[in-house]
Design an enzyme around this catalytic site. Structure first.
Site, short mmCIF file in Angstrom:
data_model
loop_
_atom_site.label_atom_id
_atom_site.label_comp_id
_atom_site.label_asym_id
_atom_site.label_seq_id
_atom_site.Cartn_x
_atom_site.Cartn_y
_atom_site.Cartn_z
N PRO A 1 0.80 -1.22 0.00
CG PRO A 1 -0.97 -1.60 1.48
CD PRO A 1 0.34 -2.19 1.01
CB ALA B 1 18.24 -1.62 -2.40
CD GLU C 1 7.60 -7.85 -13.80
OE1 GLU C 1 6.59 -7.22 -13.43
OE2 GLU C 1 8.51 -8.18 -13.04
NE ARG C 2 10.75 -2.68 -15.74
CZ ARG C 2 11.62 -2.07 -14.95
NH1 ARG C 2 12.88 -1.93 -15.33
NH2 ARG C 2 11.24 -1.61 -13.76
NE ARG D 1 -22.58 1.51 -37.27
CZ ARG D 1 -23.72 1.35 -36.64
NH1 ARG D 1 -24.34 0.17 -36.68
NH2 ARG D 1 -24.26 2.33 -35.93
#
Length: 381
Positions: free
Chosen positions: A132, A181, A246-247, A272
């Site tokens: 959070p 870190a 990951e990226r 359409r």
């Protein structure tokens, strides 16, 4: 659009993987998207079926329980998922992210027990970094793990965790030392019958309704000493080493979804009728879609370069940040402009373009927000 074939997927083997993935998503996932969205999670059997087909952990070595391929095999599945329009199965988290922490940093025991179960779909994986009060700035993590004679005691909470209620193993980043870190460590938390571990209700998101996104709570959770992944205090280093993949995984999905957005926009515009003709007969419409198609093709060639770099082992953090930033920003723009072609129908979730649009927004946030990506890039200039 002209047919373009990515150079990294030319082999018969990778084509077969792509075809298998396409069939799986179209037959086993897409028909149940509405139900997955209502229950905010896919069925456990969906993961099992993916495992039976060999689609999970394809780039993990066979001796560790995986498919024995390269990241190109992973990319083939990710691409097909994006192109078919699925955003319910959190494949990238489970297959492209979680297992590789165990492959590179896990103990032999962790690898032996967890990787085969992840590959079979018997166990679902999650990773819990965000809190959070700590998002992109992971140095602000407050969840703690205190060493005891028996192992560790874990306390704290995490939020926005994908696969939160389904996960059998969650990689949790927790503070084991001082501020900054260097005080962070990584734990493989196995959730079955785990006292003190609870999760919240599904988080109500703008898009990606079928994904299992929750808050997690750890209240004096007792972990064995063997739950530590790698060395104490090295979590931040591990995260920085794995974030490029990951990226890149996020970028693959973004470009694939953008290509799908253009495809459905063309189909709709040609069908359409308006003002005595079709929408496609209006220069303002077809020119805008043509511009989108050109942007997508340009981004796809950039993506292909990054995939080739990663397969070769040369994708660095800066290039990964560039493709993640560029592709997700492009997707948001293209999805918005293609949705406009649909008019009011584009605002209805029964249409794929609406789901693409809704799901695109978070991709500029997770995996590192666009602002963070630009800072990573700028620092290397």
């Amino acid at each position: 659009m002209s047919e373009y074939r990515s150079p990294w997927i030319q082999s018969d083997e990778l084509q077969a993987v792509a075809e298998l993935a396409r069939t799986f998503f179209n037959q086993t996932v897409l028909p149940y998207e509405e139900r997955f969205a209502e229950q905010h999670r896919v069925d456990a059997e969906t993961w099992i079926e993916a495992g039976k087909l060999g689609l999970l952990l394809p780039s993990v070595a066979e001796e560790l329980g995986g498919g024995g391929g390269t990241f190109a095999h992973e990319a083939a599945v990710l691409w097909e998922q994006g192109r078919c329009g699925d955003d319910s199965l959190a494949y990238a988290i489970h297959s492209s992210i979680v297992p590789h922490y165990l492959v590179h940093f896990g103990t032999p025991d962790q690898q032996r027990r967890l990787l085969p179960k992840l590959a079979s779909g018997e166990m679902v994986g999650a990773i819990a970094m965000t809190e959070p009060g700590a998002g992109s700035d992971l140095k602000g993590i407050r969840t703690s793990a205190l060493r005891t004679a028996e192992g560790w005691v874990l306390n704290g909470s995490k939020t926005f965790i994908t696969n939160g209620s389904m996960a059998g193993v969650i990689l949790v980043v927790a503070r084991t030392g001082g501020p900054g870190a260097r005080g962070l460590s990584l734990f493989a938390v196995e959730t079955e019958d785990l006292d003190g571990f609870t999760h919240g209700k599904p988080l109500r998101k703008i898009g990606q309704q079928g994904q299992d996104t929750r808050e997690l709570f750890f209240d004096d959770v007792m972990l064995p000493g063997g739950a530590l992944v790698g060395e104490e205090g090295k979590a931040f280093t591990y995260l920085m080493q794995q974030l490029p993949q990951e990226r890149l995984a996020i970028a693959i999905g973004a470009v694939a979804q953008a290509e799908l957005a253009v495809e459905v926009a063309v189909e709709h515009a040609r069908a359409r009728e308006a003002f005595g003709a079709t929408l496609w007969d209006l220069p303002t419409v077809r020119h805008e879609v043509a511009a989108c198609a050109t942007e997508v093709l340009g981004m796809r060639t950039f993506l292909d370069h990054c995939i080739a770099e990663h397969v070769a082992g040369t994708l660095d953090a800066v290039l990964a940040a560039q493709i993640k930033y560029a592709s997700t920003e492009m997707l948001s723009s293209v999805a918005d402009r293609c949705l406009q072609v649909f008019g009011g129908y584009g605002y209805i979730l029964d249409y794929p373009i609406a789901r693409i649009f809704a799901g695109a927004r978070v991709q500029r946030i997770y995996g590192g927000a666009s602002e963070v990506m630009k800072e990573v890039i700028a620092r290397a200039m």
